[in-house]
Design a protein around this motif. Structure first.
Motif, mmCIF file in Angstrom:
data_model
loop_
_atom_site.group_PDB
_atom_site.id
_atom_site.type_symbol
_atom_site.label_atom_id
_atom_site.label_comp_id
_atom_site.label_asym_id
_atom_site.label_seq_id
_atom_site.Cartn_x
_atom_site.Cartn_y
_atom_site.Cartn_z
ATOM 1 N N VAL A 43 52.892 41.675 62.882
ATOM 2 C CA VAL A 43 52.185 40.837 62.809
ATOM 3 C C VAL A 43 53.259 40.081 61.549
ATOM 4 N N GLU A 44 52.598 39.363 61.393
ATOM 5 C CA GLU A 44 52.627 38.819 59.935
ATOM 6 C C GLU A 44 52.574 39.388 58.483
ATOM 7 N N ILE A 45 53.820 39.291 57.268
ATOM 8 C CA ILE A 45 53.459 40.363 56.590
ATOM 9 C C ILE A 45 54.129 39.094 55.470
ATOM 10 N N MET A 46 52.316 39.241 54.328
ATOM 11 C CA MET A 46 52.797 38.600 53.079
ATOM 12 C C MET A 46 54.351 38.483 52.289
ATOM 13 N N HIS A 47 54.632 37.545 51.533
ATOM 14 C CA HIS A 47 56.277 38.137 51.203
ATOM 15 C C HIS A 47 56.004 38.849 49.870
ATOM 16 N N LYS A 48 54.564 38.969 48.847
ATOM 17 C CA LYS A 48 54.390 39.092 48.230
ATOM 18 C C LYS A 48 53.933 41.273 48.917
ATOM 19 N N THR A 106 50.277 26.061 57.628
ATOM 20 C CA THR A 106 50.293 26.048 56.609
ATOM 21 C C THR A 106 51.985 26.337 55.251
ATOM 22 N N TYR A 107 51.781 25.770 54.910
ATOM 23 C CA TYR A 107 53.485 26.257 53.782
ATOM 24 C C TYR A 107 54.051 27.412 53.621
ATOM 25 N N ARG A 108 54.742 27.796 54.140
ATOM 26 C CA ARG A 108 55.475 29.511 54.257
ATOM 27 C C ARG A 108 57.275 29.393 53.636
ATOM 28 N N LYS A 109 57.150 29.809 52.435
ATOM 29 C CA LYS A 109 59.031 29.528 52.283
ATOM 30 C C LYS A 109 59.330 30.574 53.858
ATOM 31 N N ASN A 110 59.494 31.301 53.831
ATOM 32 C CA ASN A 110 59.894 32.235 54.475
ATOM 33 C C ASN A 110 58.442 33.021 55.445
ATOM 34 N N VAL A 111 59.291 33.323 56.668
ATOM 35 C CA VAL A 111 57.893 34.342 57.331
ATOM 36 C C VAL A 111 59.298 35.913 57.718
ATOM 37 N N TYR A 112 58.223 36.657 57.852
ATOM 38 C CA TYR A 112 58.528 37.694 57.880
ATOM 39 C C TYR A 112 56.828 38.754 58.762
ATOM 40 N N TYR A 113 58.071 38.799 59.940
ATOM 41 C CA TYR A 113 57.001 39.819 61.073
ATOM 42 C C TYR A 113 57.844 41.165 61.106
ATOM 43 N N ILE A 114 56.491 41.976 60.868
ATOM 44 C CA ILE A 114 57.030 43.715 61.541
ATOM 45 C C ILE A 114 56.417 43.806 63.313
ATOM 46 N N LEU A 118 61.986 44.078 61.528
ATOM 47 C CA LEU A 118 61.824 42.789 60.574
ATOM 48 C C LEU A 118 62.369 41.993 60.713
ATOM 49 N N LEU A 119 61.321 41.048 61.608
ATOM 50 C CA LEU A 119 62.143 39.520 61.707
ATOM 51 C C LEU A 119 62.336 38.333 60.300
ATOM 52 N N THR A 120 62.614 37.608 60.159
ATOM 53 C CA THR A 120 62.455 37.110 58.891
ATOM 54 C C THR A 120 63.880 35.695 59.229
ATOM 55 N N ASP A 121 63.266 34.745 58.348
ATOM 56 C CA ASP A 121 64.350 33.057 58.410
ATOM 57 C C ASP A 121 64.594 33.959 57.253
ATOM 58 N N ASP A 122 64.344 34.363 56.056
ATOM 59 C CA ASP A 122 64.780 34.714 55.149
ATOM 60 C C ASP A 122 66.550 35.390 54.647
ATOM 61 N N GLY A 123 67.151 35.393 54.226
ATOM 62 C CA GLY A 123 68.863 35.650 54.670
ATOM 63 C C GLY A 123 69.179 36.305 53.641
#
Ligand code: URA
Length: 258
Positions: free
Chosen positions: A224-229, A58-66, A113-118
Motif C-alpha cells: 500500500v502507498e503510505i502518505m508522507h505524514k 497527482t504530485y508526490r515529491k516521494n513515494v512510500y510503499y509498505i 518499505l520501498l521508497t525513492d526518498d534517499g
C-alpha cells in the motif's frame, strides 16, 4: 513553482521523456481538461489537473510503499535469478529511483518499505538513529526465560561479532513463538542470535518499524502507498512492552504462517 509537463510526468511516473512525448502525440495526455500534444508547456505540479492514459497523475515529491514481502523474493532492486520486491510493484508504481529501505532474508516475510526518498531511507538504516524493528519469531525449541538476559547483554559470535542489546519476549499461548526488538540489522542477525543460545529460527516475520505496524489488510506480496505524514511514525521509538501487547492481542492478524 511552474515546471515543464514532460519533467512533471517523468518525475511522477516510470516513463522516460521520449515515452511521454509519444503518449502526447497519441493524445494520451490532458492538462486541465484539454488534450496536450506539446509537452514543453509549463504546469503547476500542485494545482494542475494532469491525466495520462485516462489516469489522474497527482504530485508526490516521494513515494512510500509498505509491502508484505513473501518468501522466495529477494530484497534487492535487481537479481539474476530471483524475483525482487521491485518486481512485485505494478509497472505504473515503479518510479525511477525506488528501492527497498533495508533488507529481509529471502525466507523472511513481512514489512518492507520501498521508497525513492534517499534521505528518509538513510535515517531508517543508519545505526545512529536507532530505529527499532520488530519481528515475530517461530523457534524450533521452546523459548527459555534466560534468553531475556542473554539477549539484553550483547550476544557475540565466536568470531567476535557483537550484537547490540535486544529485547525478547515469548508469547503467552505458544512456547515456540517469540517477539524481538532490534536496533540494527546485521546479516542473518536474528537467526544467529537464537543459534547462539542453542535454538533455531524456523520462521521469521517483520511486523513493525519504528512506530508503524504492517497494515493487517495486506496479503503476502501486496503493498500500500503510505502518505508522507504517516511515514514520520517510522522515526518514532515506541515502548517495547506497548508494542508487544498490541501485537499479542491481535496475534492472528500479524502472524501469517506460510
Ligand atoms: N534477522 C534475520 O536473521 N533475518 C532477517 O531477515 C532479519 C533479521
Amino acid at each position: 513553482m511552474l515546471m515543464r509537463l514532460d519533467k512533471f510526468l517523468s518525475d511522477q511516473t516510470p516513463l522516460s521523456r521520449s515515452e511521454i512525448k509519444k503518449k502526447a502525440s497519441g493524445g494520451q495526455i490532458t492538462f486541465n481538461g484539454n488534450i496536450i500534444r506539446d509537452c514543453s508547456v509549463k504546469i503547476d505540479p500542485k494545482a494542475s489537473h494532469i491525466t495520462l492514459s485516462g489516469k489522474l497523475i497527482t504530485y508526490r515529491k516521494n513515494v512510500y510503499y509498505i509491502m508484505d514481502k513473501p518468501k522466495g523474493v529477494v530484497t534487492a532492486t535487481r537479481d539474476k535469478k530471483d524475483k525482487t520486491v521491485i518486481d512485485l510493484l505494478k509497472a505504473e508504481d515503479r518510479r525511477r529511483g525506488i528501492f527497498p529501505a533495508g533488507r529481509l532474508d529471502k525466507d523472511t516475510t513481512g514489512m518492507i518499505l520501498l521508497t525513492d526518498d534517499g534521505e528518509l531511507s538513510h535515517k531508517i538504516l543508519s545505526p545512529v538513529s536507532h530505529i527499532p524493528k520488530y519481528y515475530i519469531v517461530q523457534l524450533a525449541e521452546s523459548f527459555k526465560t534466560e534468553y531475556v538476559n542473554l539477549f539484553n547483554n550483547s550476544l557475540s559470535t565466536s568470531s567476535g561479532e557483537a550484537f547490540l542489546p535486544a529485547k525478547v519476549k515469548a508469547f503467552k499461548n505458544n512456547a515456540n513463538m517469540a517477539f524481538i526488538e532490534l536496533f540494527e540489522g546485521k546479516f542473518h542477525q536474528i537467526k544467529i542470535m537464537f543459534e547462539l543460545v542453542g535454538n533455531k529460527v524456523i520462521n521469521l516475520r517483520r511486523v513493525q518499524m519504528g512506530n508503524l505496524k504492517i497494515p493487517i489488510e495486506l496479503r503476502l506480496g501486496e503493498y500500500v502507498e503510505i502518505m508522507h505524514k504517516y511515514i514520520e511514525q517510522l522515526l518514532v521509538k515506541p515502548d517495547f512492552s506497548v508494542v508487544f501487547e498490541e501485537i499479542e492481542k491481535n496475534f492472528s492478524s500479524y502472524w501469517i504462517n506460510i
